[in-house]
Design a protein around this motif. Structure first.
Motif, PDB file in Angstrom:
ATOM      1  N   SER A 207       0.859  -1.187   0.000  1.00 57.03           N
ATOM      2  CA  SER A 207       0.000   0.000   0.000  1.00 57.03           C
ATOM      3  C   SER A 207       0.896   1.239   0.000  1.00 57.03           C
ATOM      4  N   GLU A 208       0.296   2.383  -0.158  1.00 51.51           N
ATOM      5  CA  GLU A 208       1.045   3.649  -0.092  1.00 51.51           C
ATOM      6  C   GLU A 208       1.753   3.779   1.257  1.00 51.51           C
ATOM      7  N   ASP A 209       1.074   3.411   2.330  1.00 51.56           N
ATOM      8  CA  ASP A 209       1.679   3.498   3.669  1.00 51.56           C
ATOM      9  C   ASP A 209       2.874   2.563   3.803  1.00 51.56           C
ATOM     10  N   GLU A 210       2.790   1.370   3.228  1.00 51.62           N
ATOM     11  CA  GLU A 210       3.903   0.424   3.292  1.00 51.62           C
ATOM     12  C   GLU A 210       5.086   0.902   2.454  1.00 51.62           C
ATOM     13  N   ILE A 211       4.807   1.506   1.317  1.00 54.42           N
ATOM     14  CA  ILE A 211       5.892   2.073   0.500  1.00 54.42           C
ATOM     15  C   ILE A 211       6.592   3.175   1.285  1.00 54.42           C
ATOM     16  N   ALA A 212       5.816   4.039   1.926  1.00 55.32           N
ATOM     17  CA  ALA A 212       6.396   5.133   2.719  1.00 55.32           C
ATOM     18  C   ALA A 212       7.219   4.582   3.884  1.00 55.32           C
ATOM     19  N   LEU A 213       6.727   3.525   4.517  1.00 53.98           N
ATOM     20  CA  LEU A 213       7.469   2.904   5.615  1.00 53.98           C
ATOM     21  C   LEU A 213       8.783   2.312   5.108  1.00 53.98           C
ATOM     22  N   PHE A 214       8.744   1.623   3.973  1.00 58.64           N
ATOM     23  CA  PHE A 214       9.963   1.052   3.406  1.00 58.64           C
ATOM     24  C   PHE A 214      10.952   2.167   3.047  1.00 58.64           C
ATOM     25  N   GLU A 215      10.458   3.276   2.513  1.00 60.37           N
ATOM     26  CA  GLU A 215      11.330   4.414   2.196  1.00 60.37           C
ATOM     27  C   GLU A 215      12.060   4.905   3.442  1.00 60.37           C
ATOM     28  N   ARG A 216      11.351   4.998   4.543  1.00 58.95           N
ATOM     29  CA  ARG A 216      11.987   5.438   5.793  1.00 58.95           C
ATOM     30  C   ARG A 216      12.947   4.377   6.315  1.00 58.95           C
ATOM     31  N   MET A 217      12.529   3.134   6.260  1.00 61.20           N
ATOM     32  CA  MET A 217      13.329   2.048   6.817  1.00 61.20           C
ATOM     33  C   MET A 217      14.671   1.907   6.103  1.00 61.20           C
ATOM     34  N   ILE A 218      14.697   2.043   4.778  1.00 65.59           N
ATOM     35  CA  ILE A 218      15.972   1.830   4.085  1.00 65.59           C
ATOM     36  C   ILE A 218      16.958   2.973   4.286  1.00 65.59           C
ATOM     37  N   GLU A 219      16.545   4.007   4.977  1.00 66.20           N
ATOM     38  CA  GLU A 219      17.484   5.050   5.377  1.00 66.20           C
ATOM     39  C   GLU A 219      18.257   4.657   6.634  1.00 66.20           C
ATOM     40  N   GLU A 220      17.817   3.582   7.283  1.00 62.96           N
ATOM     41  CA  GLU A 220      18.503   3.080   8.480  1.00 62.96           C
ATOM     42  C   GLU A 220      19.763   2.325   8.069  1.00 62.96           C
ATOM     43  N   GLU A 221      20.610   2.055   9.021  1.00 62.23           N
ATOM     44  CA  GLU A 221      21.849   1.311   8.774  1.00 62.23           C
ATOM     45  C   GLU A 221      21.542  -0.143   8.419  1.00 62.23           C
ATOM     46  N   ASP A 222      22.333  -0.683   7.510  1.00 62.83           N
ATOM     47  CA  ASP A 222      22.150  -2.075   7.090  1.00 62.83           C
ATOM     48  C   ASP A 222      22.185  -3.037   8.262  1.00 62.83           C
ATOM     49  N   VAL A 223      23.118  -2.837   9.172  1.00 58.77           N
ATOM     50  CA  VAL A 223      23.240  -3.763  10.305  1.00 58.77           C
ATOM     51  C   VAL A 223      21.975  -3.752  11.148  1.00 58.77           C
ATOM     52  N   ASP A 224      21.312  -2.618  11.229  1.00 62.58           N
ATOM     53  CA  ASP A 224      20.064  -2.546  11.984  1.00 62.58           C
ATOM     54  C   ASP A 224      18.942  -3.287  11.254  1.00 62.58           C
ATOM     55  N   ILE A 225      18.775  -3.005   9.969  1.00 63.98           N
ATOM     56  CA  ILE A 225      17.728  -3.667   9.194  1.00 63.98           C
ATOM     57  C   ILE A 225      17.929  -5.179   9.219  1.00 63.98           C
ATOM     58  N   MET A 226      19.155  -5.605   9.012  1.00 64.46           N
ATOM     59  CA  MET A 226      19.440  -7.038   9.020  1.00 64.46           C
ATOM     60  C   MET A 226      19.208  -7.629  10.411  1.00 64.46           C
ATOM     61  N   GLY A 227      19.574  -6.902  11.442  1.00 60.48           N
ATOM     62  CA  GLY A 227      19.344  -7.360  12.811  1.00 60.48           C
ATOM     63  C   GLY A 227      17.862  -7.517  13.119  1.00 60.48           C
TER      64      GLY A 227
ATOM     65  N   GLU B 224       9.685   0.796  17.487  1.00 59.15           N
ATOM     66  CA  GLU B 224       8.220   0.874  17.430  1.00 59.15           C
ATOM     67  C   GLU B 224       7.711   1.327  16.061  1.00 59.15           C
ATOM     68  N   GLU B 225       8.373   2.313  15.466  1.00 55.90           N
ATOM     69  CA  GLU B 225       7.884   2.850  14.187  1.00 55.90           C
ATOM     70  C   GLU B 225       7.925   1.844  13.041  1.00 55.90           C
ATOM     71  N   TYR B 226       8.727   0.779  13.170  1.00 51.07           N
ATOM     72  CA  TYR B 226       8.841  -0.219  12.114  1.00 51.07           C
ATOM     73  C   TYR B 226       8.121  -1.530  12.432  1.00 51.07           C
ATOM     74  N   ARG B 227       7.610  -1.664  13.642  1.00 51.72           N
ATOM     75  CA  ARG B 227       6.914  -2.894  14.016  1.00 51.72           C
ATOM     76  C   ARG B 227       5.619  -3.026  13.222  1.00 51.72           C
ATOM     77  N   GLY B 228       5.386  -4.223  12.745  1.00 52.68           N
ATOM     78  CA  GLY B 228       4.151  -4.467  12.008  1.00 52.68           C
ATOM     79  C   GLY B 228       4.365  -5.473  10.895  1.00 52.68           C
ATOM     80  N   PRO B 229       3.376  -5.599  10.024  1.00 55.27           N
ATOM     81  CA  PRO B 229       3.392  -6.645   8.999  1.00 55.27           C
ATOM     82  C   PRO B 229       4.577  -6.590   8.034  1.00 55.27           C
ATOM     83  N   LEU B 230       5.053  -5.398   7.682  1.00 52.59           N
ATOM     84  CA  LEU B 230       6.155  -5.298   6.722  1.00 52.59           C
ATOM     85  C   LEU B 230       7.420  -5.961   7.272  1.00 52.59           C
TER      86      LEU B 230
END
Length: 90
Positions: free
Chosen positions: A39-59, A69-75
């Motif tokens: 959805s549009e909201d999920e695209i926006a969340l992914f846009e924000r998330m990929i600005e985080e550090e790789d080690v964090d996303i992978m962790g 908290e801001e990233y918790r959810g179905p995605l």
């Protein structure tokens, strides 16, 4: 020529150009497999998330780091399944 909108094309590029091969496969394969369903909201969340550090996303995906908290959810829950990662074998 890509069928992706300029916004999604930028996200695809960012997802596949992380800095390490491991992050490229994890985040890039995730984008490729699921972006068409977002959805549009999920695209926006992914846009924000990929600005985080790789080690964090992978962790978060591996369950070794607490998910903010801001990233918790179905995605991110879907990302944690890791069944979308395809590693080419030469």
């Amino acid at each position: 020529m890509s069928d992706l909108s300029p916004r999604l094309a930028r996200l695809k590029f960012r997802a596949w150009h992380r800095g390490t091969r491991e992050a490229d496969y994890m985040i890039g394969c995730f984008f490729d497999r699921f972006h068409a369903q977002w959805s549009e909201d999920e695209i926006a969340l992914f846009e924000r998330m990929i600005e985080e550090e790789d080690v964090d996303i992978m962790g978060w995906a591996l369950g070794t780091l607490s998910i903010p908290e801001e990233y918790r959810g179905p995605l991110v829950e879907r990302m944690m399944k890791l069944d979308y990662v395809i590693i080419p074998r030469d």
